[in-house]
Design an enzyme around this catalytic site. Structure first.
Site, PDB file in Angstrom:
ATOM      1  N   ALA A 167      20.510   5.930   2.932  1.00 37.09           N
ATOM      2  CA  ALA A 167      21.007   7.267   3.258  1.00 37.09           C
ATOM      3  C   ALA A 167      21.121   8.056   1.959  1.00 37.09           C
ATOM      4  O   ALA A 167      21.940   7.731   1.104  1.00 37.09           O
ATOM      5  CB  ALA A 167      22.358   7.176   3.952  1.00 37.09           C
ATOM      6  N   SER A 227      21.896  11.517   0.097  1.00 36.90           N
ATOM      7  CA  SER A 227      22.514  12.838   0.216  1.00 36.90           C
ATOM      8  C   SER A 227      21.997  13.820  -0.825  1.00 36.90           C
ATOM      9  O   SER A 227      22.264  15.017  -0.737  1.00 36.90           O
ATOM     10  CB  SER A 227      24.033  12.714   0.072  1.00 36.90           C
ATOM     11  OG  SER A 227      24.371  12.348  -1.254  1.00 36.90           O
ATOM     12  N   GLY A 252      22.803  13.227  -4.060  1.00 39.34           N
ATOM     13  CA  GLY A 252      23.685  12.981  -5.194  1.00 39.34           C
ATOM     14  C   GLY A 252      23.272  11.758  -5.979  1.00 39.34           C
ATOM     15  O   GLY A 252      22.370  11.010  -5.588  1.00 39.34           O
ATOM     16  N   VAL A 253      23.947  11.539  -7.097  1.00 45.46           N
ATOM     17  CA  VAL A 253      23.567  10.449  -7.986  1.00 45.46           C
ATOM     18  C   VAL A 253      23.806   9.086  -7.335  1.00 45.46           C
ATOM     19  O   VAL A 253      22.986   8.163  -7.495  1.00 45.46           O
ATOM     20  CB  VAL A 253      24.310  10.557  -9.342  1.00 45.46           C
ATOM     21  CG1 VAL A 253      25.815  10.482  -9.148  1.00 45.46           C
ATOM     22  CG2 VAL A 253      23.843   9.489 -10.316  1.00 45.46           C
ATOM     23  N   ASP A 254      24.887   8.905  -6.598  1.00 47.00           N
ATOM     24  CA  ASP A 254      25.217   7.588  -6.043  1.00 47.00           C
ATOM     25  C   ASP A 254      24.168   7.104  -5.051  1.00 47.00           C
ATOM     26  O   ASP A 254      23.643   5.994  -5.167  1.00 47.00           O
ATOM     27  CB  ASP A 254      26.597   7.625  -5.375  1.00 47.00           C
ATOM     28  CG  ASP A 254      27.723   7.914  -6.356  1.00 47.00           C
ATOM     29  OD1 ASP A 254      27.640   7.428  -7.495  1.00 47.00           O
ATOM     30  OD2 ASP A 254      28.665   8.629  -5.990  1.00 47.00           O
ATOM     31  N   CYS A 294      32.888  12.918   9.558  1.00 41.17           N
ATOM     32  CA  CYS A 294      31.453  12.907   9.267  1.00 41.17           C
ATOM     33  C   CYS A 294      30.942  11.472   9.210  1.00 41.17           C
ATOM     34  O   CYS A 294      29.903  11.139   9.794  1.00 41.17           O
ATOM     35  CB  CYS A 294      31.197  13.630   7.950  1.00 41.17           C
ATOM     36  SG  CYS A 294      29.449  13.757   7.513  1.00 41.17           S
ATOM     37  N   GLY A 352      25.712   5.105  -0.622  1.00 41.35           N
ATOM     38  CA  GLY A 352      26.264   5.148  -1.975  1.00 41.35           C
ATOM     39  C   GLY A 352      27.773   5.149  -2.014  1.00 41.35           C
ATOM     40  O   GLY A 352      28.363   5.515  -3.036  1.00 41.35           O
ATOM     41  N   CYS A 411      32.471  19.948   1.921  1.00 41.87           N
ATOM     42  CA  CYS A 411      31.072  20.287   1.638  1.00 41.87           C
ATOM     43  C   CYS A 411      30.604  21.519   2.399  1.00 41.87           C
ATOM     44  O   CYS A 411      29.777  22.281   1.891  1.00 41.87           O
ATOM     45  CB  CYS A 411      30.164  19.099   1.938  1.00 41.87           C
ATOM     46  SG  CYS A 411      30.043  18.662   3.697  1.00 41.87           S
TER      47      CYS A 411
END
Length: 403
Positions: free
Chosen positions: A43, A45, A47-49, A137, A161, A233
């Site tokens: 999954a 998103s 982002g870094v993670d 979510c 992440g 978000c």
């Protein structure tokens, strides 16, 4: 680790050694626990993670498929640093997948997200509650709908992440806090069911955030220094009240601010402006600090009182989820099971016990607990093994300590 460097002058990124990279790859392989070559959906998103998770799993030899959800489409979010699941973040996820060398899909879940998260968020404020949209979510579009997609793609697991640990224990899986407690996200994942937990994998459980950024930089990922998601978000401006006013204008109805002793102290322009425990912005002066202790949406009254009135002796739970050893939370409650109860993501868990009060599962604190608000989550941990998540629920009602 070596000295810190900057990527795009945003966040500090540490240089890492080859041995650190090898350890991160092996840690990801251990977290997945499947034979090399197995298909795993990551999954992503943007982002870094989540990007590092996809890259590590690919390096570890898995057949990785990246999936990104488009959850909302606010023009202001397209270039906002710290947003997720829209605009620039979807673009970042797609570029990262291309660089890693994995297939990538974007799923339009905007309608589902609005129904399950945004509308529920607005409705909660109308009811005088304080919602946690991140939990909703995870509970709905991410760990329910997206898991179905992962299974349809033939994946044996889905990786995210999140900073949380999944540990096998007999024929069940346990949810545990991440090694980096400052990043631990177990509070936001309490609603993950046993079936979902069996299928999910969390490859970052043994890493700290600086290590994750270092791995991203070592792999040449441009998002290594990208800032983390902040605030809510789907509220790019940070002004959630404007969103609520637009979606539920009936919340903007005037009412009274009333002291617990019955005195009417003033008026307000809408109950959605207030949350339990709030002190600032009351615009009343009586010579003593006052806090919001209760919201009455039916009468549109905001009740205020001294700080000690915020102390909660007992709370009731709804929409519960149980990951403990007993067959159900009801069984544990009938046994008066001791727990550590966490009522806010920023609060430490407090000693308590489960109980059945008026046929409802309740949490009874050993001492008064402050900052308890309906709509928030109460997440339960094992007092003998404090890293283990036993489950939790949403706070339906509270009973105050006698003042």
């Amino acid at each position: 680790m070596a000295a810190m460097t900057l990527v795009e002058d945003i966040c500090p990124v540490p240089d890492i050694r080859r041995t650190d990279m090898d350890a991160a790859i092996e840690s990801a392989r251990t977290a997945v626990g499947l034979p090399v070559g197995a298909r795993v959906v990551a999954a992503m998103s943007g982002g870094v993670d989540s990007t590092v998770v996809a890259a590590l799993l690919h390096k570890a030899g898995y057949d990785v498929v990246g999936v990104t959800l488009q959850l909302y489409d606010h023009g202001a979010a397209l270039k906002k640093k710290g947003a997720c699941c829209a605009g620039q973040d979807i673009h970042d996820a797609r570029l990262a997948a291309d660089m890693i060398g994995i297939p990538h899909y974007v799923l339009d879940y905007e309608s589902r997200f609005k129904d399950a998260v945004i509308d529920q968020f607005a409705d909660s404020y109308l009811k005088g509650q304080t919602p946690v949209p991140c939990i909703r979510c995870n509970q709905t579009v991410k760990f329910r709908d997206l898991l179905d997609v992962a299974r349809d793609l033939g994946a044996e697991a889905m990786a995210t992440g999140h900073y949380v640990r999944r540990a096998a224990h007999g024929n069940r899986s346990q949810m545990r806090k991440a090694v980096d407690h400052s990043r631990d996200q177990s509070y936001f994942l309490f609603a993950t069911t046993q079936d979902q937990l069996d299928y999910l994998r969390f490859p970052l459980a043994d890493l700290e955030k600086p290590q994750v950024r270092g791995v991203a930089a070592e792999l040449g990922l441009k998002i290594a220094a990208k800032p983390d998601s902040q605030d809510i978000c789907f509220v790019p401006s940070g002004d959630y009240r404007t969103l609520i006013d637009r979606l539920r204008p009936q919340g903007r109805e005037a009412g009274e601010i009333v002291h617990m002793d019955g005195r009417v102290l003033g008026a307000h322009a809408g109950i959605t402006d207030y949350t339990i425990g709030q002190r600032r912005g009351l615009n009343v002066a009586v010579g003593e600090p006052l806090f919001v202790v209760k919201l009455e949406p039916e009468t549109r009254r905001v009740l205020v009182g001294p700080r000690e009135a915020l102390l909660t002796r007992r709370l009731t739970l709804e929409e519960t989820n149980w990951l403990g050893d007993q067959a159900s939370m009801e069984e544990a409650a009938r046994d008066g099971a001791p727990v550590l109860a966490r009522v806010r993501s920023t609060r430490q868990p407090s000693p308590a016990r489960l109980a059945i009060v008026d046929d409802i599962v309740s949490v009874v604190f050993d001492q008064g607990e402050e900052g308890v608000a309906p709509g928030q989550a109460c997440v339960l941990y094992d007092p003998v093994d404090p890293d283990r998540v036993l489950g939790g629920g949403f706070i339906a009602d509270t009973t105050a300590v006698a003042v």
